[in-house]
Design a protein around this motif. Structure first.
Motif, short mmCIF file in Angstrom:
data_model
loop_
_atom_site.label_atom_id
_atom_site.label_comp_id
_atom_site.label_asym_id
_atom_site.label_seq_id
_atom_site.Cartn_x
_atom_site.Cartn_y
_atom_site.Cartn_z
N VAL A 114 7.94 88.20 71.35
CA VAL A 114 9.05 87.61 70.61
C VAL A 114 9.04 88.20 69.20
N LEU A 115 10.18 88.12 68.53
CA LEU A 115 10.27 88.55 67.15
C LEU A 115 10.43 87.33 66.25
N VAL A 116 9.65 87.29 65.20
CA VAL A 116 9.75 86.24 64.20
C VAL A 116 9.94 86.95 62.85
N VAL A 122 2.95 88.68 70.19
CA VAL A 122 2.77 88.88 71.62
C VAL A 122 1.73 87.90 72.15
N ALA A 123 2.16 87.03 73.06
CA ALA A 123 1.21 86.18 73.78
C ALA A 123 0.72 87.00 74.97
N ASP A 131 -8.92 83.88 78.29
CA ASP A 131 -8.26 83.16 77.20
C ASP A 131 -6.80 83.57 77.06
N LEU A 132 -6.01 82.64 76.53
CA LEU A 132 -4.65 82.92 76.11
C LEU A 132 -4.70 83.28 74.64
N LYS A 133 -4.11 84.43 74.29
CA LYS A 133 -4.18 84.91 72.91
C LYS A 133 -2.80 85.23 72.36
N LEU A 134 -2.74 85.32 71.03
CA LEU A 134 -1.52 85.69 70.34
C LEU A 134 -1.85 86.78 69.33
N ALA A 168 6.37 83.34 75.89
CA ALA A 168 6.60 82.93 74.51
C ALA A 168 8.10 82.82 74.25
N ALA A 169 8.45 81.90 73.37
CA ALA A 169 9.84 81.73 72.98
C ALA A 169 9.89 81.27 71.53
#
Length: 170
Positions: A114-116, A122-123, A131-134, A168-169
Motif C-alpha cells: 500500500v502507499l501512505v 509492504v506487509a 512472523d507477519l512483518k511490515l 494490507a489496506a
C-alpha cells in the motif's frame, strides 16, 4: 495483481513462470482497445523473481511493486518512474530481533503493498521466523521493518506461526 489508479488506468503485474520474471502492463482508461505494451520489471535468466506480487500506483504516476525473489528467498521492491524506467532492490527481512542473520533467510511471501503519503509499505510473511512483518520505505529510500505478529518483542518469545495470506489496506 491489479491496481486501478485515480485516473482510471489499471496497472497489472504477474509472474511469468516460464521466464522466471515479473511482468507489467497498463490498461489506459481512455483507450481500452489499444494494444498493450508488456514490460519486464525484474527477473529472467538465472534470477527467478516475481511471485507473490502486489502493485500500487501513486497520484504522481509512479508505479510501485512488491514481490518475492524465489532464487534468493527474499522480498523485493520495484519502482517505475514516469519516464518508464524500472529500478528494483532487496527489502530487508529483519526487524530488531536478536541474531538476525544476513544469510539463510526465507521471507517475502504474500506481499501486500500500500502507499501512505506516496511511500510504500509492504506487509509480508517471514517464513524463517513464522512472523507477519511490515516494511516501510522512507523518503530517503531507507527501509525499516517491524514485526506485527508472531513474536512478543517485550518478552522476546515466539508466539506462533502467523502471517500467511497477508493483506494490507489504507
Amino acid at each position: 495483481a491489479m491496481h486501478v489508479a485515480t485516473d482510471g488506468d489499471a496497472h497489472v503485474i504477474w509472474y511469468d513462470a516460464d521466464a522466471g520474471s515479473l511482468r507489467y502492463t497498463r490498461f489506459a482508461d481512455a483507450d481500452l482497445d489499444a494494444s498493450l505494451a508488456v514490460e519486464i520489471v525484474d527477473g529472467e535468466g538465472v534470477d527467478d523473481r516475481g511471485t507473490h506480487g502486489s502493485i500500487a500506483a501513486g497520484a504522481d504516476g509512479i508505479v510501485h511493486a512488491a514481490y518475492r525473489d524465489e532464487s534468493a528467498r527474499r522480498l523485493r521492491y520495484a519502482r517505475r518512474e514516469t519516464s518508464g524506467a524500472w529500478s528494483s532492490e532487496i527489502v530487508p527481512g529483519c526487524a530488531s530481533e536478536p541474531e538476525c542473520p544476513d544469510s539463510a533467510e526465507d521471507y517475502g511471501e504474500y506481499a501486500s503493498l500500500v502507499l501512505v503519503g506516496g511511500l510504500p509499505r509492504v506487509a509480508f510473511y517471514d517464513r524463517s521466523r513464522g512472523d507477519l512483518k511490515l516494511a516501510q520505505r522512507d523518503a530517503d529510500g531507507m527501509w525499516s521493518v517491524s514485526t506485527l505478529d508472531g513474536r512478543d518483542v517485550v518478552r522476546d518469545i515466539d508466539t506462533g506461526d502467523v502471517g500467511r495470506f497477508a493483506s494490507a489496506a489504507v
